[in-house]
Design an enzyme around this catalytic site. Structure first.
Site, short mmCIF file in Angstrom:
data_model
loop_
_atom_site.label_atom_id
_atom_site.label_comp_id
_atom_site.label_asym_id
_atom_site.label_seq_id
_atom_site.Cartn_x
_atom_site.Cartn_y
_atom_site.Cartn_z
N LYS A 106 0.83 -1.21 0.00
CA LYS A 106 0.00 0.00 0.00
C LYS A 106 0.87 1.26 0.00
O LYS A 106 0.64 2.20 0.74
CB LYS A 106 -0.98 -0.02 1.18
CG LYS A 106 -1.89 -1.24 1.14
CD LYS A 106 -2.77 -1.35 2.36
CE LYS A 106 -3.70 -2.55 2.26
NZ LYS A 106 -2.97 -3.85 2.29
N ARG A 107 1.86 1.26 -0.86
CA ARG A 107 2.84 2.33 -0.92
C ARG A 107 2.33 3.53 -1.73
O ARG A 107 1.50 3.38 -2.61
CB ARG A 107 4.14 1.82 -1.55
CG ARG A 107 4.85 0.72 -0.77
CD ARG A 107 5.30 1.25 0.59
NE ARG A 107 6.32 0.40 1.18
CZ ARG A 107 6.10 -0.49 2.15
NH1 ARG A 107 4.90 -0.64 2.65
NH2 ARG A 107 7.10 -1.22 2.65
#
Length: 312
Positions: A106-107
């Site tokens: 979830k960068r």
């Protein structure tokens, strides 16, 4: 492109299952943990080696029947550099076994930092003398799109250059997602619908032969009505659907994620596969040491349930 490779594997295997490898030490048989403590002491190294052995056995059990695995980075980062080594080795082992590998991190961040994240997981990192090398070399990465296009563009560029993919958070499976994602904005759309429309826009010029772009979406199995609506709203977006199994999602709940040909979505199961020997369905049939055999049986059961709704 990544989504073409993914849909091709789904087609060949007749299975849209993804196995999530989100290991906790308590999931791993004591015999494996004990062996590594004897070798390395009660250290992060021992924990990481136990995780790696656990992961490899799970991969061996299902690599011929599922197309992909998903590794949640938090479960590796919590063991420091040794945990990240286990992550890297698991990615490599998955590739050796013919699996596509999704890094669930979830960068995102502003453009230049997003470039760095993308280099680490999707592209290559620049060294001296213009030499570039891949680092973790995942096939896809989950990302947070709430910083807008300047945080997403570097990743899309790497997707096209290296045949990779991203899955952007749209409607997540956790109950409290409604606090933000279901808020109504000025034009009447909900926040998750705004994000869905952005994801569609970001991927519109990169649609592959199966009708899907490398810019996918994360939509939880715990929201079946929203899944169905978003499938209609996002016809060229492939969905990564978490929340199946231990979080309560069923085959019926995820039916709306697929297109008329049974494509367009992959369904993730983590605990229900990793810890299948503990499920009521297999009560008394498998020991802790047979976690990998139980995982295969549960994966076959999951495949059968999903095939009913995909019409494979």
């Amino acid at each position: 492109m990544f989504m073409d490779r993914l849909m091709e594997k789904v087609k060949v295997l007749k299975n849209p299952t993804v196995m999530g490898l989100d290991p906790k030490l308590e999931y791993i048989p004591f015999s494996i943990r004990k062996k590594n403590i004897e070798l390395y002491g009660n250290t992060f190294k021992a924990a990481a080696e136990s995780i790696l052995e656990f992961n490899r056995k799970l991969i061996d059990a299902v690599s011929d029947i599922i197309p992909a695995i998903k590794l949640q980075l938090a479960y590796y980062e919590m063991y420091g550099t040794e945990g990240l080594k286990a992550f890297e080795k698991t990615v490599r082992y998955g590739h050796e076994k013919g699996l596509l590998v999704i890094a669930d991190g979830k960068r995102n961040d502003i453009g230049s930092t997003s470039e760095a994240y993308s280099s680490a997981y999707l592209g290559e990192t620049l060294l001296e003398d213009n030499v570039t090398k891949p680092v973790y070399d995942a096939d896809a990465l989950t990302v947070n799109g709430y910083l807008g296009i300047d945080g997403i563009k570097p990743m899309i560029d790497d997707c096209m250059k290296y045949r990779k993919g991203i899955f952007v958070l749209v409607k997540t499976s956790n109950p409290s997602s409604v606090q933000l994602q279901d808020m109504v904005v000025q034009d009447g759309r909900r926040v998750y619908e705004v994000m869905a429309d952005l994801v569609s826009e970001w991927g519109k010029d990169t649609v592959g032969k199966y009708g899907y772009s490398p810019v996918g979406a994360v939509v939880g199995a715990t929201w079946p009505q929203e899944l169905k609506k978003l499938r209609a709203r996002m016809p060229h977006t492939c969905f990564l659907v978490p929340g199946y199994g231990a979080q309560g999602g069923s085959a019926e709940d995820v039916a709306g994620a697929f297109d008329n040909n049974g494509f367009g979505a992959i369904i993730n199961a983590s605990r229900s596969l990793m810890c299948a020997h503990k499920l009521q369905r297999w009560n008394g049939k498998f020991s802790e040491e047979e976690f990998d055999i139980a995982c295969r049986e549960e994966a076959l059961h999951m495949r059968s349930e999903l095939q009913k709704i995909c019409n494979f």
